[in-house]
Design an enzyme around this catalytic site. Structure first.
Site, short mmCIF file in Angstrom:
data_model
loop_
_atom_site.label_atom_id
_atom_site.label_comp_id
_atom_site.label_asym_id
_atom_site.label_seq_id
_atom_site.Cartn_x
_atom_site.Cartn_y
_atom_site.Cartn_z
CD1 TRP A 201 -6.91 9.47 -11.50
CD2 TRP A 201 -8.57 9.80 -13.22
NE1 TRP A 201 -7.91 8.51 -10.99
CE2 TRP A 201 -8.96 8.52 -12.05
CE3 TRP A 201 -10.02 9.77 -13.61
CZ2 TRP A 201 -9.50 7.31 -13.33
CZ3 TRP A 201 -10.55 9.60 -14.16
CH2 TRP A 201 -10.80 8.08 -13.74
CG ASP A 368 -6.72 -1.23 -3.96
OD1 ASP A 368 -7.36 -0.39 -3.87
OD2 ASP A 368 -5.96 -1.48 -5.19
CG ASP A 369 -10.21 1.97 -0.69
OD1 ASP A 369 -10.85 2.27 0.07
OD2 ASP A 369 -10.86 2.94 -1.48
CD1 TRP A 479 1.22 6.12 0.57
CD2 TRP A 479 2.68 5.78 1.60
NE1 TRP A 479 1.44 7.74 1.22
CE2 TRP A 479 2.47 6.62 2.38
CE3 TRP A 479 3.70 5.06 2.57
CZ2 TRP A 479 3.03 7.57 2.95
CZ3 TRP A 479 4.12 5.35 3.45
CH2 TRP A 479 3.97 6.38 3.86
CG ASP A 480 -4.29 5.60 -4.34
OD1 ASP A 480 -4.03 6.71 -4.45
OD2 ASP A 480 -5.26 4.75 -4.05
CG ASN A 482 -7.35 7.98 -4.21
OD1 ASN A 482 -7.26 7.82 -5.11
ND2 ASN A 482 -7.30 7.30 -3.66
CG ASP A 550 -6.36 4.96 -10.49
OD1 ASP A 550 -5.75 4.63 -10.51
OD2 ASP A 550 -7.04 6.02 -10.21
C1 GLA Z 1 -7.75 4.81 -6.14
C2 GLA Z 1 -6.18 4.68 -7.11
C3 GLA Z 1 -6.71 2.87 -7.60
C4 GLA Z 1 -7.48 2.66 -6.63
C5 GLA Z 1 -8.57 4.06 -5.60
C6 GLA Z 1 -9.43 2.47 -4.55
O1 GLA Z 1 -7.70 5.65 -6.80
O2 GLA Z 1 -5.39 4.77 -8.08
O3 GLA Z 1 -5.71 2.74 -7.70
O4 GLA Z 1 -6.77 1.91 -5.62
O5 GLA Z 1 -8.32 4.50 -5.02
O6 GLA Z 1 -10.22 3.29 -4.12
#
Ligand code: GLA
Length: 745
Positions: A201, A368-369, A479-480, A482, A550
């Site tokens: 990461w 975003d989130d 579309w994430d 994680n 990121d």
């Molecule tokens: C991941 C994505 C980020 C962001 C966060 C939101 O880490 O890579 O760009 O969208 O989630 O929680």
């Protein structure tokens, strides 16, 4: 047709003038490999390319009267283990009721103009049949009552072959597949540097190199995603090859889940490459009349070094992988609110950001989130895909309308494959999470994974997402994904089917992508997995751009984007300008350098425009205008790497238009040098030697050959004494030069 078939001696020669791939049917009925590399002139018989090793006491052989014919030393197309080949095989399959060594014997072939799509899987495609020819070899194993189809496609004007395999159960009894690789390739020697992209990461796809050695070496993923750690890309580079010269064999696997790319160097220094779904934990029950199709392997041959290899991948993906409607479409310059607000926003703040960004020329706002459920941090609400009315009391429709009024398009973040343990969805459907009931469920970023191997779950997500796309009039989706998958069991699969879980899961992801992108062709999808944790050609097929990492630090991005460019085109790499100090490194790079790195990708911003000074706003306005002027070049141009951040304090790369009439050159210096070199130049690539180019920022003109041999003069660096005349200095310097050809006098 780019394929010669000689039926008399059962030889097949795929060639397009750039490359040749030659194989034949051996005397035991299996396929033997003869050659892969630079094009050879065609001849009716290539059997002399098969060299038999002088038998020694220790080798095994299939026939009493032919001691040289042992699979241990012969190069093969799709080997099995069990009768004289001791290396790791491409295939391992058995009946449920009887023992047997796979013995697939050549039966017939089929030629197809163009290329067929692979059912349910992302793969390269042709729109015009003239662009490629496909050879399908059909082999049969009588005992297993099964057919093995090996597919080879050669592209007309590219040094590229794609391969895949399919196993078809023609019998009445189930078969068990333990391993079915996309491709196997036996190379005659091991004189290669194994080059791949590794990381984690926030520092994905760093270039790694090591010499091939006797034994097994591999890269792989067992995480349920292609992963941050190893990209499904591998290059075998001749030791003398450079960025622009020499032989390189590149391989990429069009798949987003567990994979294995392995080289086994044997005791005679032969190198066997196997690429496919990772066999560990994989076990597929192939029902009577069912087919198992492997994902596709892309093989590129370059005799123009690593850069030649990358250009072939880029051209292939631009023309034959990215969905047709996005090939020429202009991608919007976006602003993403993640690093600007994290979870702390409301409608007013977002509309203000949109308005302010719109004034700068930015075209799309990505929320975003944090817009759904009760998601104020990363501990809750995944799965509850309904708007959080506390933050957005007027709903998404109102927000989207207000954003549209600012002149901006609107996009949303989703993490469809995830479920928070405290979500409403989990309370309703605890069995929807991936896991093994009775055993501990491991968390990743406080969340569990939804069981995408189940169609009803994929359907549920489709309903939720499609309703929101319509309601909020979305133009874009991020579309994430994680976390990686642990306790990889589905509560719907039988005990003896759990070996199918990972593949069924990713097929579910592909189905959802396919449905959404088909139904909403105007919505641009950007794939993301905690940054670049699933940046692979499988995702690229559905989502024409991916969030590269990121890590938004411009200096870290030099390595990340440089490595990513080994296989993936510039226009697939999401790259944004973010605030300083950078949120991943605390580094303070100048705004210009942050943009100069981000231009070489799909450009955007990841900061709060409301906190910018007037000077910064003016600078950003110029950056946005600059990118708009040049984004066609980023999309269609040829990319050249000039200086590697892995070897130098400086990085340089450039993109040249196909007609060589213009180019953008990015040059970056990480740390300042005291009393630096005088008259420093940067040698360029890919220009027309005879064209005269004018360089932005100066009145000077140069012929292409001057720029490529002497180099482009760089501005004078501060040296402690030349304060007045120094044009650059300090850490994190950079320039982007625009070159335009002019009529020579
Ligand atoms: C991941 C994505 C980020 C962001 C966060 C939101 O880490 O890579 O760009 O969208 O989630 O929680």
């Amino acid at each position: 047709m780019l394929i010669h078939v000689n039926q008399e001696n059962s030889q097949f020669h795929l060639t397009n003038g750039q490359i040749s791939y030659i194989f034949h049917v051996m005397k035991n009925g299996q396929l033997g490999h003869l050659y892969y590399g630079k094009a050879l002139r065609h001849r009716e018989d290539f059997s002399h390319l098969q060299t038999y090793d002088v038998p020694t006491g220790a080798t095994t052989h299939l026939y009493a009267d032919d001691p040289a014919f042992g699979l241990e030393t012969l190069r093969q197309e799709y080997p099995a283990y069990g009768n004289s080949d001791f290396r790791e095989p491409a295939i391992s399959v058995s009946k449920t009721t009887a023992n047997h060594i796979p013995n697939f014997i050549y039966d017939s072939y089929q030629l197809v103009e163009g290329k067929q799509r692979l059912e349910g899987l992302p793969a390269t495609y042709t729109e015009d049949n003239h662009d490629a020819s496909t050879l399908q070899i059909i082999l049969k194993d009588e005992f297993l009552e099964a057919e093995l189809h090996l597919n080879y496609t050669i592209f007309r004007d590219k040094p590229v072959i794609t391969r895949s395999a399919a196993l078809i159960n023609k019998g009445t009894e189930g078969l068990i597949i333990d391993r079915l690789m996309g491709a196997s390739l036996d190379l005659p020697d091991k004189d290669f540097v194994f080059t791949h992209l590794a990381g984690t990461w926030s520092r994905e796809r760093h270039v790694k190199e090591r010499n091939l050695e006797t034994g097994i070496q591999s890269i792989s993923s067992l995480r349920g995603a292609s992963s941050h750690h190893h990209n499904p890309f591998l290059a075998l580079k001749r030791p003398e090859a450079t960025e622009h010269t020499g032989e390189v064999f590149g391989f990429n696997f069009i798949y987003s889940s567990n994979f294995l790319m392995q080289i086994e160097v044997d005791h005679y220094d032969m190198a066997r490459l196997t690429v496919g779904i990772h066999p560990f934990g994989f076990k597929w029950n192939l029902q009577p009349q069912a087919t198992f199709q492997t994902p596709e392997v892309v093989m590129v041959y370059s005799n123009q070094g690593l850069n030649g290899m990358s250009q072939a991948f880029h051209a292939l993906y631009r023309e034959h992988l990215i969905q047709a409607r996005w090939k020429k479409a202009v991608r919007p310059i976006l602003i993403n609110n993640w690093e600007a607000t994290y979870f702390d926003f409301d409608e007013e703040k977002l509309v203000k950001i949109a308005k302010s960004a719109s004034e700068l020329g930015i075209e799309l706002l990505v929320l975003d989130d944090g817009w759904f459920g009760k998601r104020n941090d990363d501990t809750s609400s995944l799965g509850d895909w309904h708007v959080d009315l506390k933050k957005l009391p007027n709903g998404l429709e109102s927000l989207s309308g207000k954003i549209a009024e600012t002149g901006m398009k609107f996009g949303l973040w989703f993490e469809p494959e995830m479920i928070s343990p405290n979500s409403e969805l989990f309370t309703e459907h605890p069995d929807w999470a991936v896991g093994l009931p009775g055993q501990h469920y491991t968390l990743g970023r406080n969340q569990l994974v939804l069981d995408f191997s189940r169609q009803e779950i994929v359907d549920y997500l489709y309903e939720k997402m499609s309703a929101i796309i319509k309601q909020a009039n979305l133009s874009y989706i991020k579309w994430d994904m994680n976390r990686n998958i642990t306790e990889a069991f589905s509560q719907k699969l039988a005990v003896d089917q759990q070996g199918e879980f990972f593949h069924r899961y990713i097929l579910g992801v592909y189905r959802l992508y396919d449905r959404l992108t088909t139904e909403f062709p105007h919505v641009l999808f950007e794939s993301c997995a905690g940054g670049g944790g699933r940046f692979d050609p499988g995702m690229l097929y559905y989502a024409p751009q991916g969030w590269t990492s990121d890590d938004t630090d411009a200096i870290e991005r030099l390595k990340i984007q440089y490595g990513t460019s080994f296989a993936y085109p510039l226009y697939s790499m999401g790259s944004h300008v973010s605030a300083v100090p950078n949120h991943q490194t605390l580094r303070q790079a100048p705004l210009q350098t942050r943009a100069n790195t981000a231009y070489f990708g799909t450009f955007g911003y990841e900061l709060d425009p409301l906190t910018l000074t007037a000077e910064e706003r003016a600078e950003i306005k110029e950056q946005v205008a600059f990118y708009k002027q040049h984004r066609g070049l980023m999309r269609d141009g040829q990319f050249y790497r000039c200086l590697s951040p892995f070897l130098n304090n400086e990085t340089a790369w450039m993109v040249v238009s196909q007609d060589q009439s213009e180019a953008l050159v990015g040059w970056y210096k990480v740390l300042a040098t005291p009393n630096p070199r005088k008259h420093q130049t940067l040698r360029l690539s890919g220009l027309d030697e005879a064209k005269m180019y004018k360089v932005s920022g100066s009145e000077r003109t140069f012929y292409g050959d001057e720029l490529m041999t002497v180099g482009l003069p760089l501005p004078t660096e501060f040296n402690g004494c030349n304060g007045e005349s120094a044009e650059r200095g300090g850490d994190f310097q950079s320039y982007v030069f625009y070159l335009k050809s002019i009529e020579a006098n």
